[in-house]
Motif scaffolding. Structure first.
Motif, PDB file in Angstrom:
ATOM      1  N   VAL A   7     -40.024 -35.062 -99.241  1.00 35.87           N
ATOM      2  CA  VAL A   7     -38.847 -33.994 -98.949  1.00 35.87           C
ATOM      3  C   VAL A   7     -39.330 -33.338 -97.722  1.00 35.87           C
ATOM      4  CG1 VAL A   7     -36.927 -32.635 -99.396  1.00 35.87           C
ATOM      5  CG2 VAL A   7     -37.757 -33.992-101.209  1.00 35.87           C
ATOM      6  N   GLU A   8     -39.688 -31.884 -97.959  1.00 37.96           N
ATOM      7  CA  GLU A   8     -40.404 -30.600 -97.176  1.00 37.96           C
ATOM      8  C   GLU A   8     -41.115 -31.981 -95.341  1.00 37.96           C
ATOM      9  OE1 GLU A   8     -40.834 -27.099 -95.160  1.00 37.96           O
ATOM     10  OE2 GLU A   8     -40.221 -27.916 -96.918  1.00 37.96           O
ATOM     11  N   ALA A   9     -41.660 -32.628 -95.687  1.00 39.08           N
ATOM     12  CA  ALA A   9     -41.817 -33.799 -94.719  1.00 39.08           C
ATOM     13  C   ALA A   9     -40.555 -34.381 -93.343  1.00 39.08           C
ATOM     14  CB  ALA A   9     -43.178 -35.091 -94.637  1.00 39.08           C
ATOM     15  N   PHE A  10     -40.124 -35.007 -94.185  1.00 41.69           N
ATOM     16  CA  PHE A  10     -38.490 -35.691 -94.152  1.00 41.69           C
ATOM     17  C   PHE A  10     -37.825 -34.611 -93.227  1.00 41.69           C
ATOM     18  CE2 PHE A  10     -34.559 -37.439 -93.662  1.00 41.69           C
ATOM     19  CZ  PHE A  10     -34.752 -38.886 -93.876  1.00 41.69           C
ATOM     20  N   THR A  11     -37.165 -33.534 -94.356  1.00 41.41           N
ATOM     21  CA  THR A  11     -36.552 -32.185 -93.588  1.00 41.41           C
ATOM     22  C   THR A  11     -37.469 -31.596 -91.910  1.00 41.41           C
ATOM     23  OG1 THR A  11     -36.264 -31.710 -95.602  1.00 41.41           O
ATOM     24  CG2 THR A  11     -35.793 -30.088 -94.065  1.00 41.41           C
ATOM     25  N   ASN A  12     -38.761 -31.781 -92.268  1.00 43.29           N
ATOM     26  CA  ASN A  12     -39.517 -31.322 -90.800  1.00 43.29           C
ATOM     27  C   ASN A  12     -39.188 -32.434 -89.725  1.00 43.29           C
ATOM     28  OD1 ASN A  12     -39.696 -28.614 -91.849  1.00 43.29           O
ATOM     29  ND2 ASN A  12     -42.007 -29.231 -91.910  1.00 43.29           N
ATOM     30  N   ARG A  13     -39.874 -33.303 -89.955  1.00 42.23           N
ATOM     31  CA  ARG A  13     -39.348 -34.580 -89.027  1.00 42.23           C
ATOM     32  C   ARG A  13     -38.265 -34.379 -88.258  1.00 42.23           C
ATOM     33  NH1 ARG A  13     -41.931 -37.607 -92.110  1.00 42.23           N
ATOM     34  NH2 ARG A  13     -40.065 -39.107 -93.066  1.00 42.23           N
ATOM     35  N   HIS A  14     -37.052 -34.291 -89.194  1.00 42.64           N
ATOM     36  CA  HIS A  14     -35.819 -35.082 -88.625  1.00 42.64           C
ATOM     37  C   HIS A  14     -34.874 -33.507 -88.120  1.00 42.64           C
ATOM     38  CE1 HIS A  14     -35.405 -39.216 -89.277  1.00 42.64           C
ATOM     39  NE2 HIS A  14     -36.444 -39.162 -90.356  1.00 42.64           N
ATOM     40  N   GLY A  15     -35.502 -32.147 -88.669  1.00 41.83           N
ATOM     41  CA  GLY A  15     -34.615 -31.335 -87.693  1.00 41.83           C
ATOM     42  C   GLY A  15     -33.928 -31.136 -88.570  1.00 41.83           C
TER      43      GLY A  15
END
Length: 239
Positions: free
Chosen positions: A60-68
């Motif tokens: 979840v954290e990685a996806f949130t950061n990747r897509h801003g």
């Protein structure tokens, strides 16, 4: 392994480990969502139940950061949808194509990714008739996706998560039918049966002969900066 039975199902005789391993290896060729590594791992893995208790936070954290993203629930929904696909796909493939129900109890996940690993290839011979859908429902929905839903750190509507589970199931069935046309009828039968059980009841339905599917909730993918509506989205005007 010894035979196992749950309420409402007949005892399942254990399948030889080599049969389970062969089934998992064969279905892995159908695509990345069908792949479950078995044997000795080459990376850091942790019990998937630990990852569920953490709400798959690393993904979840990685996806949130990747897509801003400003809405973490969007990331949580997309991550849960992807994980559901990684559970349904090998399960449906092994059951329909090989008559083997893989035991996902010892499933592990990469600590830095979404890939899955089974330390041991164990499972049972698949039962026939309506019992099969009940067994598969228990192994995927009750023992995995319900546990993940309880562990999510961000609030996501239960109906949305169930819609994701139904959508991932339909996608897995479609992938099996496309790759192995001879398995089309049994995989449709199994998927349709699953959509009529427990919490999946009313979450979505097949709407056409080409395994077209319509879910009854939105996965929120359209809220990504470059997102849109999915083919099975309830927000489209398609009947």
């Amino acid at each position: 392994m010894t035979p196992v039975a749950w309420a409402g199902t007949p005892p399942l005789p254990p399948a030889p480990p080599e049969s389970v391993a062969a089934a998992l290896a064969e279905v892995a060729e159908l695509g990345p969502f069908f792949s479950v590594v078995t044997g000795e791992p080459g990376a850091m893995w942790r019990p998937v139940r630990d990852a569920y208790a953490d709400g798959l936070e690393h993904l979840v954290e990685a996806f949130t950061n990747r897509h801003g993203l400003s809405e973490r629930r969007v990331a949580a929904s997309v991550v849960q949808l992807g994980h559901a696909a990684r559970l349904w796909s090998p399960m449906l493939g092994c059951v329909v194509l090989h008559g083997v129900v893989p035991d996902l109890g010892g499933l592990r996940q990469r600590a830095d990714a979404s890939a899955l690993w089974l330390p041991e290839a164990r499972g049972w011979w698949a039962p026939r008739g309506e019992a099969l859908a009940r067994v598969v429902y228990r192994l995927v929905m009750e023992e995995h996706l319900a546990v993940l839903a309880a562990g999510l750190r961000v609030k996501v509507a239960p109906g949305l998560l169930l819609g994701n589970a139904a959508s991932a199931l339909a996608g897995a069935a479609h992938a099996v039918a496309r790759a192995r046309p001879g398995a089309r009828r049994p995989v449709i039968s199994l998927a349709t049966g699953l959509l009529g059980i427990g919490d999946l009841r009313g979450a979505g339905a097949f709407t056409g002969p080409g395994l077209e599917f319509r879910r009854r909730s939105c996965c929120l993918y359209y809220r990504l900066p470059d997102g849109g509506t999915c083919g099975d989205c309830c927000l489209t005007g398609r009947p």
